[in-house]
Enzyme design. Sequence first.
Site, PDB file in Angstrom:
ATOM      1  N   ASP A 136      33.596 -27.519 -67.089  1.00 23.98           N
ATOM      2  CA  ASP A 136      32.228 -26.707 -66.699  1.00 23.98           C
ATOM      3  C   ASP A 136      31.252 -27.810 -66.068  1.00 23.98           C
ATOM      4  O   ASP A 136      30.785 -28.463 -66.922  1.00 23.98           O
ATOM      5  CB  ASP A 136      31.651 -26.011 -67.671  1.00 23.98           C
ATOM      6  CG  ASP A 136      30.473 -25.186 -67.239  1.00 23.98           C
ATOM      7  OD1 ASP A 136      30.455 -24.475 -66.222  1.00 23.98           O
ATOM      8  OD2 ASP A 136      29.309 -25.487 -67.948  1.00 23.98           O
ATOM      9  N   VAL A 137      30.492 -27.743 -64.857  1.00 22.05           N
ATOM     10  CA  VAL A 137      29.439 -28.304 -64.238  1.00 22.05           C
ATOM     11  C   VAL A 137      28.136 -27.636 -64.506  1.00 22.05           C
ATOM     12  O   VAL A 137      28.129 -26.562 -63.851  1.00 22.05           O
ATOM     13  CB  VAL A 137      29.846 -28.733 -63.010  1.00 22.05           C
ATOM     14  CG1 VAL A 137      28.669 -29.795 -62.093  1.00 22.05           C
ATOM     15  CG2 VAL A 137      31.181 -29.310 -62.896  1.00 22.05           C
ATOM     16  N   ASN A 186      24.444 -31.317 -67.813  1.00 21.72           N
ATOM     17  CA  ASN A 186      25.865 -31.805 -68.384  1.00 21.72           C
ATOM     18  C   ASN A 186      26.947 -31.529 -67.948  1.00 21.72           C
ATOM     19  O   ASN A 186      27.103 -30.145 -67.405  1.00 21.72           O
ATOM     20  CB  ASN A 186      26.024 -31.781 -69.997  1.00 21.72           C
ATOM     21  CG  ASN A 186      24.506 -32.528 -70.770  1.00 21.72           C
ATOM     22  OD1 ASN A 186      23.800 -31.634 -71.043  1.00 21.72           O
ATOM     23  ND2 ASN A 186      24.693 -33.530 -70.728  1.00 21.72           N
ATOM     24  N   ASP A 194      22.853 -17.919 -73.310  1.00 20.64           N
ATOM     25  CA  ASP A 194      23.486 -19.223 -73.061  1.00 20.64           C
ATOM     26  C   ASP A 194      22.354 -20.091 -72.906  1.00 20.64           C
ATOM     27  O   ASP A 194      21.115 -19.747 -71.979  1.00 20.64           O
ATOM     28  CB  ASP A 194      24.178 -18.968 -71.890  1.00 20.64           C
ATOM     29  CG  ASP A 194      24.857 -20.190 -71.441  1.00 20.64           C
ATOM     30  OD1 ASP A 194      24.494 -21.430 -72.014  1.00 20.64           O
ATOM     31  OD2 ASP A 194      25.689 -20.220 -70.526  1.00 20.64           O
ATOM     32  N   ASN A 217      23.872 -27.962 -64.991  1.00 18.45           N
ATOM     33  CA  ASN A 217      22.883 -28.616 -64.439  1.00 18.45           C
ATOM     34  C   ASN A 217      22.597 -30.014 -64.947  1.00 18.45           C
ATOM     35  O   ASN A 217      22.070 -31.084 -64.164  1.00 18.45           O
ATOM     36  CB  ASN A 217      21.451 -27.975 -64.180  1.00 18.45           C
ATOM     37  CG  ASN A 217      21.591 -26.922 -62.973  1.00 18.45           C
ATOM     38  OD1 ASN A 217      21.679 -26.924 -61.902  1.00 18.45           O
ATOM     39  ND2 ASN A 217      21.524 -25.568 -63.625  1.00 18.45           N
ATOM     40  N   THR A 276      20.255 -25.621 -69.582  1.00 20.00           N
ATOM     41  CA  THR A 276      18.914 -26.071 -68.833  1.00 20.00           C
ATOM     42  C   THR A 276      18.139 -24.787 -68.630  1.00 20.00           C
ATOM     43  O   THR A 276      16.910 -24.988 -68.842  1.00 20.00           O
ATOM     44  CB  THR A 276      19.414 -26.682 -67.371  1.00 20.00           C
ATOM     45  OG1 THR A 276      20.234 -27.721 -67.430  1.00 20.00           O
ATOM     46  CG2 THR A 276      18.148 -26.989 -66.636  1.00 20.00           C
ATOM     47  N   GLY A 326      26.181 -16.688 -62.206  1.00 18.39           N
ATOM     48  CA  GLY A 326      26.746 -18.111 -62.388  1.00 18.39           C
ATOM     49  C   GLY A 326      28.098 -17.899 -62.966  1.00 18.39           C
ATOM     50  O   GLY A 326      28.439 -17.265 -63.864  1.00 18.39           O
ATOM     51  N   ALA A 327      29.128 -18.972 -62.563  1.00 15.85           N
ATOM     52  CA  ALA A 327      30.370 -19.071 -62.880  1.00 15.85           C
ATOM     53  C   ALA A 327      30.486 -19.309 -64.406  1.00 15.85           C
ATOM     54  O   ALA A 327      31.437 -18.695 -65.066  1.00 15.85           O
ATOM     55  CB  ALA A 327      31.026 -20.036 -62.325  1.00 15.85           C
ATOM     56  N   ASP A 328      29.276 -20.022 -64.890  1.00 16.92           N
ATOM     57  CA  ASP A 328      29.667 -20.151 -66.460  1.00 16.92           C
ATOM     58  C   ASP A 328      29.095 -18.871 -67.336  1.00 16.92           C
ATOM     59  O   ASP A 328      30.023 -18.500 -68.147  1.00 16.92           O
ATOM     60  CB  ASP A 328      28.658 -21.171 -66.601  1.00 16.92           C
ATOM     61  CG  ASP A 328      27.109 -20.896 -66.187  1.00 16.92           C
ATOM     62  OD1 ASP A 328      26.985 -19.888 -65.317  1.00 16.92           O
ATOM     63  OD2 ASP A 328      26.073 -21.395 -66.593  1.00 16.92           O
TER      64      ASP A 328
END
Length: 255
Positions: free
Chosen positions: A6-7, A11, A130, A9, A133, A108-110
């Site tokens: 997982d990318v 980490n 969640d 902002n 950031t 968001g994909a996360d």
Amino acid sequence: MLLAIDVGNSNISVGLFAAKQDMKFLASMDTDQRKTADQICIDLIHIFQLYHYDLKDVTGAIFSSVVPPMNFMLNKALTRLLGKPPMMVGPGVKTGLNIRMEVHNQLGADLVANAVAALDKYPTPIIMIDMGTATTVSYISSHRSYEGGLMFPGVGVSLSALSNHTAQLPNISLQHPKALIGKNTEDCMRSGIIYGTAGMLDGIIDRICETMDETPTIVATGNTAPVIVRYCRNKVLYDKYLLMEGLYHIYEKNC
């Protein structure tokens, strides 16, 4: 084995699964948009060496990202390491999640991965928090639909803004406060950000609950969540691996 990444902002999280609920490691590295595919390859090789696993045992990879400039290089790096392209969470990928946002691709994909795992693990309705950031509070209804949510600056962003926009306030680490009422500048800042964030989350949770007829499951994930949720008055479950497990489920649904 499945490599899940997982990318975010701030980490990049890297997880390795042997099977469902059998995570071998969860590592983290800085998000740096300047890195080339070769540099990303080197970082991943070093992580596997650190945890004593072999990249040759990886049979597939999936990643989610909220940093579009990194997607091309990460895709290229994973293809180079594994010999085949990874799966990317986005349009065209089956998630089984009913998204009731006005514009689906704005989610968001996360958060999609988090919601997929939350629906698999917890009874609905669900209030999902969640804390990265940005801090995002999502509502998943008893009909198993992602209804929407709220978003505000994360704990780290708030602390950074407080230090950078004042002449005499220092940069401080995120630690548990000694007491509610601070006796020096650092303790005052620490109490303010932790109790303030916990109080804000409680207020939002209470307001969402007022619109519901059922008692929700409240689950939190993200880097700062374990520090904050213990000070919430509502019962909030902390799930460190929610996002990674969501990526595993999405990969399974598409393979």
